[in-house]
Design an enzyme around this catalytic site. Structure first.
Site, PDB file in Angstrom:
ATOM      1  CG  HIS A  46      -2.142  -1.096   1.090  1.00 30.34           C
ATOM      2  ND1 HIS A  46      -2.980  -1.129   0.083  1.00 30.34           N
ATOM      3  CD2 HIS A  46      -2.353  -2.054   1.839  1.00 30.34           C
ATOM      4  CE1 HIS A  46      -3.695  -2.041   0.284  1.00 30.34           C
ATOM      5  NE2 HIS A  46      -3.486  -2.789   1.346  1.00 30.34           N
ATOM      6  NE  ARG A  71       1.786  -4.260   3.651  1.00 27.00           N
ATOM      7  CZ  ARG A  71       0.507  -3.794   3.966  1.00 27.00           C
ATOM      8  NH1 ARG A  71      -0.259  -4.572   4.658  1.00 27.00           N
ATOM      9  NH2 ARG A  71       0.104  -2.798   3.744  1.00 27.00           N
ATOM     10  CD  GLU A 147      -4.021  -8.447   5.137  1.00 23.89           C
ATOM     11  OE1 GLU A 147      -4.298  -7.350   5.510  1.00 23.89           O
ATOM     12  OE2 GLU A 147      -3.188  -8.426   4.189  1.00 23.89           O
ATOM     13  CG  ASP A 173      -7.237  -5.656   4.019  1.00 19.05           C
ATOM     14  OD1 ASP A 173      -8.286  -4.978   3.476  1.00 19.05           O
ATOM     15  OD2 ASP A 173      -6.121  -5.515   3.654  1.00 19.05           O
TER      16      ASP A 173
HETATM   17  C1  3PY Z   1      -4.440  -3.993   7.412  1.00 20.74           C
HETATM   18  O1  3PY Z   1      -4.699  -3.506   8.501  1.00 20.74           O
HETATM   19  O2  3PY Z   1      -5.423  -4.680   6.672  1.00 20.74           O
HETATM   20  C2  3PY Z   1      -2.992  -3.817   7.112  1.00 20.74           C
HETATM   21  O3  3PY Z   1      -2.919  -4.427   6.040  1.00 20.74           O
HETATM   22  C3  3PY Z   1      -2.452  -3.049   7.789  1.00 20.74           C
HETATM   23  O4  3PY Z   1      -1.282  -2.620   7.276  1.00 20.74           O
HETATM   24 MG    MG Z   2      -4.167  -5.406   4.756  1.00 16.11          MG
END
Ligand code: 3PY
Ligand code: MG
Length: 261
Positions: A46, A71, A147, A173
């Site tokens: 991101h 990441r 996530e 997420d």
């Molecule tokens: C999320 O909270 O989904 C993340 O990937 C944090 O970076």
């Molecule tokens: Mg995420």
């Protein structure tokens, strides 16, 4: 090979701090890494960061004591292997929803026979040292991001994949897949899932990490038992700092609903 201090820091202190970089700048990476975080993560998923920028940011981070992590954009093994060659000492892979993805991530991080990482350590040799190849499989940390509801359903088989060192929860997420809103603290089923994932991973002696909106939330997550916490990302911290200063001028209060972004 230079030791990966993150595991030892967590053993000694029970938790470690992990800064999160989304601004494509070696100067701001250097500045953040000099603050005293135990680890600093370059976020290509991101963050507004490409491989060339990630390389200079990893160089900047390695001018400090902070452990350089990345990441990647996805579980694509090609990018993971390249980032490791650029000197990352750990990978935090997003959206690992099942054991097949987890196996692919581990495979990209380990030289044969443990995995299928291709040989060409480049900057790994400079940062890690000439014996990088002999120790990289043990020193490079593999975190899988849990996530989604699907990942929680598949948790047992994901955690059973050999070579995973830890999990890192993406609460934004995760919340979304339980019908919640990103940016606010997960509640109900999503909050229960967070504690479930933490306790299952801890039960298997895996490291437990989570992204947090800010330092106050990160402190609460440590108290909950999480070991690697991220107090928001660089852009959110910069933006909030600017808003705070402007609010002093205007005499108003600042409200932040960005979930650490
Ligand atoms: C999320 O909270 O989904 C993340 O990937 C944090 O970076
Ligand atoms: Mg995420």
């Amino acid at each position: 090979m230079r030791a990966n201090k993150l595991r030892q820091v967590i053993k000694d202190r029970n938790h470690a701090s992990n800064a999160w970089l989304s601004v494509p700048s070696s100067y701001s990476a250097e500045l953040v890494a000099h603050c005293g975080f135990d680890a600093v993560t370059v976020d290509l998923q991101h963050g507004m960061i490409d491989f060339g920028q990630a390389l200079t940011m990893l160089q900047a981070i390695s001018s400090t004591q902070a452990v350089p992590l990345v990441r990647p954009e996805s579980s694509d093994p090609v990018q993971i292997m390249r980032l490791l060659d650029a000197g990352a000492y750990g990978v935090i892979c997003p959206q690992v929803d099942d054991a097949a993805i987890a196996r692919a991530v581990v495979g990209a991080c380990k030289y044969p026979p443990a995995g299928d990482r291709s040989f060409g350590p480049s900057r790994g040799l400079l940062y890690g040292g000439p014996d990088y190849f002999s120790h990289a499989n043990n020193e490079v940390l593999v975190f899988v991001m849990i996530e989604s509801k699907k990942a929680v359903r598949n948790l047992d088989s994901i955690l059973a994949v050999p070579g995973i060192d830890g999990i890192l929860i993406g609460p934004n997420d995760l919340s979304l897949t339980y019908g919640g809103t990103p940016g606010s603290e997960p509640e109900g089923e999503a909050a229960d899932a967070i504690e479930f994932v933490r306790s299952q991973a801890a039960g298997r002696q895996l490291l437990t990490g989570i992204f947090c909106a800010d330092g106050a939330m990160a402190r609460r997550r440590i108290d909950q038992g999480f070991q690697l916490v991220t107090p928001g990302n660089d852009a959110a911290i910069l933006k909030n700092g600017c808003l705070q200063q402007l609010s002093h001028l205007a005499g108003t209060a600042v409200s932040n609903q960005s979930g650490g972004y």
